[in-house]
Design a protein around this motif. Structure first.
Motif, PDB file in Angstrom:
ATOM      1  N   LYS A   1       1.302  -1.352  -0.126  1.00  0.00           N
ATOM      2  CA  LYS A   1      -0.239  -0.247   0.134  1.00  0.00           C
ATOM      3  C   LYS A   1       0.607   1.284   0.167  1.00  0.00           C
ATOM      4  N   CYS A   2       1.899   1.057   0.183  1.00  0.00           N
ATOM      5  CA  CYS A   2       3.429   2.061   0.554  1.00  0.00           C
ATOM      6  C   CYS A   2       4.096   1.877  -0.333  1.00  0.00           C
ATOM      7  N   SER A   3       4.919   2.703  -1.498  1.00  0.00           N
ATOM      8  CA  SER A   3       5.945   2.490  -1.817  1.00  0.00           C
ATOM      9  C   SER A   3       7.108   3.079  -1.870  1.00  0.00           C
TER      10      SER A   3
ATOM     11  N   CYS B   1       4.022  12.420  -0.516  1.00  0.00           N
ATOM     12  CA  CYS B   1       3.258  11.506  -0.364  1.00  0.00           C
ATOM     13  C   CYS B   1       1.488  12.722  -0.353  1.00  0.00           C
TER      14      CYS B   1
ATOM     15  N   LEU C   1      -1.920  11.183  -0.341  1.00  0.00           N
ATOM     16  CA  LEU C   1      -2.923  10.560   0.146  1.00  0.00           C
ATOM     17  C   LEU C   1      -3.824  11.911   1.192  1.00  0.00           C
TER      18      LEU C   1
ATOM     19  N   CYS D   1      -3.678   5.215  -1.770  1.00  0.00           N
ATOM     20  CA  CYS D   1      -1.939   5.597  -2.188  1.00  0.00           C
ATOM     21  C   CYS D   1      -2.068   5.099  -4.238  1.00  0.00           C
TER      22      CYS D   1
ATOM     23  N   THR E   1       1.244   3.664  -5.558  1.00  0.00           N
ATOM     24  CA  THR E   1       1.994   2.453  -4.882  1.00  0.00           C
ATOM     25  C   THR E   1       0.426   1.273  -5.804  1.00  0.00           C
TER      26      THR E   1
END
Lengths: 289, 219
Positions: free
Chosen positions: B129-131, B136, B138, B145, B148
């Protein structure tokens, strides 16, 4: 103002011709020569469906020299912002005035599935970058000299669900400077009417996508691999029931194009593998006008 | 956490390159939860190696193997066994493997592939869910996201490719842009999406990253 842009004041017909998969341009160039004075723009595809072909920029120059009005397709898949801006300056130098921007199918959908997907920019950002460059401002905010204007557009999928989301992105593309849109192929008039009503009031020209159906095999392929809404059964039945399916498909497409004259700003012909039939399709369109 | 997968055993044996005795480092954090480098996996690996004639002279599972000073401290505790080994096999993520490699003067063998930063839902179910892009978005995307969860990392809405709401790249994934749209719609915040999001500052993702707080002076 580009010739293509001017044509939108009447009824515009654009057609798609892919660059060759190889270094010999003669086959597709022959088709380009045959359609040169009969269509208002020729879209040159950019590794469409993620399949490696000759550079769209290079082939656009060839078809321009053959007398066509190129509409250079540019996808976000293969190049970062440096390469995209370089190519757009190259397009200006070649005298290419029309750019059609799209995201681009993911590499795994094509014939080089292990390629690094780039997508440094998305289609909205690239439309804005193209327009900024055409007025002399690069993406880093610095001035660029001796630029030329671009007539910039994009694509819209009328069958996208939820359509409100597609419409929202379309509005962003217009805010970024898109002036025309080419659509996925339509196969029936009521769907076009419904679509045009949904984009009424938007400040852009919508060219209705038209694809001649070659026969049963192509109908199955499009339904399974390309389209999000299947081809209406009665349209499919007309083609599959004919003695010469390919000819019937061209006739149906020509009739469809002429019906569009009353309701749309133009059409975009996507022969998908039937490029050789483009001159015949134009004969049929002109005969039924 | 960092999600890892053990390399195929044949590939690990290729990395062993004729070493006859190994010491194994696991990791008590991510690799234990991924079942790639916990106590059980070290025991299992010891048996497999023995069958190939490679002796495991000792093993340890530090609390977190990416903690380099901790790795050095634990290595001192196992000085004797490590001294008898030809090489060190590490069953951890790439950060752990390099922490060991940088701490010991022995050949290091990687036993795992690092896959992604993962959220865990239930045991052995992991989702990216996060790279760690360093930029960011979000706040603009309803907390989902797109960098990602959209394979194309699109920032201004979906591509046209979703099929019945599912991603064209992997049709077992819902298109995150449709999820963003639905969440903002249900929260009455669709206007948030109308602003054009500028291209990402990719330089923020340039590697290798480091954070070094300024040295503290005085007491």
């Amino acid at each position: 103002m580009s010739k293509f842009q001017e044509s939108l004041n009447r009824f515009s017909i654009t057609a798609e011709i892919p660059p060759p998969k190889g270094a010999d341009v003669s086959q597709f160039l022959r088709i380009a020569e045959k359609v040169a004075n009969r269509v208002d723009g020729v879209n040159v595809t950019d590794n469409q469906r993620g399949m490696m072909r000759m550079s769209a920029l290079v082939f656009s120059k060839f078809i321009k020299d053959a007398g066509c009005e190129p509409i250079l397709q540019v996808t976000c898949r293969d190049r970062n912002r440096l390469a995209l801006q370089s190519d757009m300056l190259g397009a200006m130098a070649f005298g290419i005035e029309n750019v059609c921007v799209m995201t681009g199918d993911f590499p795994t959908m094509g014939d080089n599935p292990d390629a690094r997907p780039v997508y440094d920019l998305d289609s909205v950002q690239l439309i804005k970058a193209a327009n900024d460059l055409a007025r002399g401002v690069a993406m880093n905010g610095k001035p660029v000299k001796s630029v030329r204007p671009f007539f910039t557009g994009g694509v819209i999928n009328p069958f996208y669900e939820p359509f409100d989301l597609e419409l929202l992105k379309t509005k962003k593309k217009i805010a970024a400077g898109a002036k025309f849109f080419q659509t996925q192929p339509f196969f029936d008039i009521p769907s076009v009417e419904k679509f045009l009503a949904s984009v009424k009031g938007l400040d852009a020209a919508f060219l209705i996508g038209v694809t001649p159906l070659k026969g049963e095999k192509m109908i199955t392929f499009l339904n399974e691999k390309v389209l999000t809404t299947p081809i209406p059964a009665e349209v499919a039945a007309r083609i599959t029931g004919a003695a010469d399916q390919a000819r019937e498909g061209l006739l149906a497409a020509a009739e469809f194009v002429n019906a569009m004259r009353k309701i749309a700003r133009g059409v975009h012909l996507m022969p998908i593998g039937q490029e050789e039939s483009l001159p015949l399709l134009l004969d049929m369109i002109e005969a039924g006008k | 956490m960092i999600i890892t997968k053990q390399k195929p055993f044949a590939e690990i044996m290729k990395g062993v390159r004729g070493a006859k005795s190994l010491f194994i480092f696991g990791c008590g954090d991510c690799a234990t939860l991924c079942r790639t480098g916990g106590e059980a996996e070290i025991a299992d690996m010891t048996q497999k190696l023995a069958a190939e004639g490679v002796a495991v002279v000792g093993g340890t599972v530090p609390h977190t193997t990416c903690h380099e000073l901790d790795v050095q401290r634990i290595a001192r505790q196992h000085k004797e066994e490590i001294g008898k080994s030809d090489a060190i096999l590490v069953l951890a993520c790439g950060a752990g493997i390099q922490a060991v490699g940088d701490s010991l003067d022995k050949p290091v063998i990687s036993g795992c592939d690092s896959l992604f930063i993962g959220n865990s839902k239930r045991q052995m179910n992991f989702y990216e869910k996060c790279s760690a892009c360093g930029d960011c978005v979000l706040n603009e995307t309803a907390g989902l996201c797109p960098e990602t969860r959209c394979p194309k990392g699109l920032l201004n809405g979906p591509c046209g490719g979703a099929v019945r709401g599912m991603c064209e790249v992997d049709q077992t994934n819902k298109c995150v842009w449709i999820e963003i749209y639905e969440r903002l719609k249900s929260q009455g915040r669709l206007d948030d999406l109308m602003e054009i999001t500028a291209p990402k500052e990719r330089s923020k993702a340039n590697m290798p990253h480091k954070i070094e707080p300024p040295a503290r002076h005085g007491k």
